[in-house]
Write a protein that holds these residues in place. Structure first.
Motif, short mmCIF file in Angstrom:
data_model
loop_
_atom_site.label_atom_id
_atom_site.label_comp_id
_atom_site.label_asym_id
_atom_site.label_seq_id
_atom_site.Cartn_x
_atom_site.Cartn_y
_atom_site.Cartn_z
N CYS A 121 1.02 -1.03 0.02
CA CYS A 121 0.61 -0.55 -0.44
C CYS A 121 0.74 0.89 0.13
CB CYS A 121 -0.37 0.00 1.00
SG CYS A 121 -2.14 -1.64 1.47
N HIS A 122 2.40 1.05 0.87
CA HIS A 122 3.07 2.42 0.43
C HIS A 122 4.05 2.46 -0.83
CE1 HIS A 122 2.36 3.26 4.94
NE2 HIS A 122 2.89 2.11 5.10
N LYS A 123 3.43 1.33 -1.67
CA LYS A 123 4.49 1.35 -2.31
C LYS A 123 3.91 2.29 -3.79
CE LYS A 123 7.61 -1.48 -4.39
NZ LYS A 123 7.97 -3.12 -4.39
N VAL A 124 2.05 2.07 -3.61
CA VAL A 124 0.98 2.49 -4.47
C VAL A 124 0.77 3.89 -3.63
CG1 VAL A 124 -1.25 2.13 -5.30
CG2 VAL A 124 0.48 0.00 -5.09
N LEU A 155 1.11 6.81 -6.65
CA LEU A 155 -0.07 7.98 -6.61
C LEU A 155 0.68 9.36 -6.05
CD1 LEU A 155 -2.82 5.88 -5.42
CD2 LEU A 155 -2.52 6.41 -7.39
N SER A 156 1.16 9.84 -5.18
CA SER A 156 1.85 10.99 -4.58
C SER A 156 2.77 11.56 -5.98
CB SER A 156 2.53 10.91 -3.18
OG SER A 156 3.49 9.99 -3.21
N GLY A 158 2.21 11.45 -8.96
CA GLY A 158 1.08 11.69 -9.85
C GLY A 158 1.13 10.11 -10.86
N TRP A 159 1.16 9.30 -10.77
CA TRP A 159 1.22 7.64 -10.91
C TRP A 159 -0.49 7.99 -10.81
CZ3 TRP A 159 4.49 5.01 -14.51
CH2 TRP A 159 5.80 5.52 -14.37
N GLU A 160 -1.35 7.53 -11.90
CA GLU A 160 -2.79 6.77 -11.97
C GLU A 160 -2.89 5.43 -12.14
OE1 GLU A 160 -4.35 8.80 -15.26
OE2 GLU A 160 -3.90 11.15 -13.89
N LEU A 161 -3.80 5.07 -10.67
CA LEU A 161 -3.80 3.87 -11.14
C LEU A 161 -4.33 3.97 -12.61
CD1 LEU A 161 -6.18 3.49 -7.86
CD2 LEU A 161 -3.89 2.71 -8.22
N TYR A 162 -4.12 1.96 -13.01
CA TYR A 162 -4.50 1.33 -14.05
C TYR A 162 -4.73 0.59 -14.10
CZ TYR A 162 -4.23 0.37 -19.12
OH TYR A 162 -4.70 0.21 -20.80
N GLY A 163 -6.42 -0.26 -14.42
CA GLY A 163 -6.64 -1.26 -13.83
C GLY A 163 -7.44 -1.73 -12.53
N VAL A 173 -0.06 1.07 -13.32
CA VAL A 173 0.17 2.35 -12.97
C VAL A 173 0.29 2.88 -13.88
CG1 VAL A 173 0.16 2.36 -10.11
CG2 VAL A 173 2.34 2.18 -11.42
N THR A 174 0.02 4.48 -15.05
CA THR A 174 0.90 4.86 -15.63
C THR A 174 0.27 6.83 -15.21
OG1 THR A 174 -1.87 5.14 -16.26
CG2 THR A 174 -0.98 3.51 -16.90
N LYS A 175 1.54 6.94 -16.32
CA LYS A 175 1.87 7.93 -15.78
C LYS A 175 2.50 8.91 -17.20
CE LYS A 175 5.22 11.43 -13.06
NZ LYS A 175 5.96 11.54 -12.23
#
Length: 67
Positions: free
Chosen positions: A16-19, A23-24, A26-31, A50-52
């Protein structure tokens, strides 16, 4: 350009910390996240793509986590 990463970790708070860190930055969840049993290590593993979008050309030597 859009970058892609697949974050994986044992199913612990560390995942959870890695995700959350991604996200912090600027990466966005993908799927949807994935969850599977790792028979070799006897633990559950979690994964999240994740994508960016970045203003750079792709190069295989890019350190994706530093983007």
């Amino acid at each position: 350009m859009k970058l892609y990463r697949l974050l994986t970790e044992d199913d612990t708070a560390e995942f959870c910390h890695k995700v959350s860190l991604a996200l912090s930055k600027g990466w966005e969840l993908y799927g949807d996240p994935t969850y599977a049993y790792d028979h070799a290590n006897g633990v559950m593993r979690a994964g999240q793509a994740v994508t960016k979008d970045v203003d750079a050309d792709y190069h295989p030597d890019m350190k994706l986590g530093q983007q």
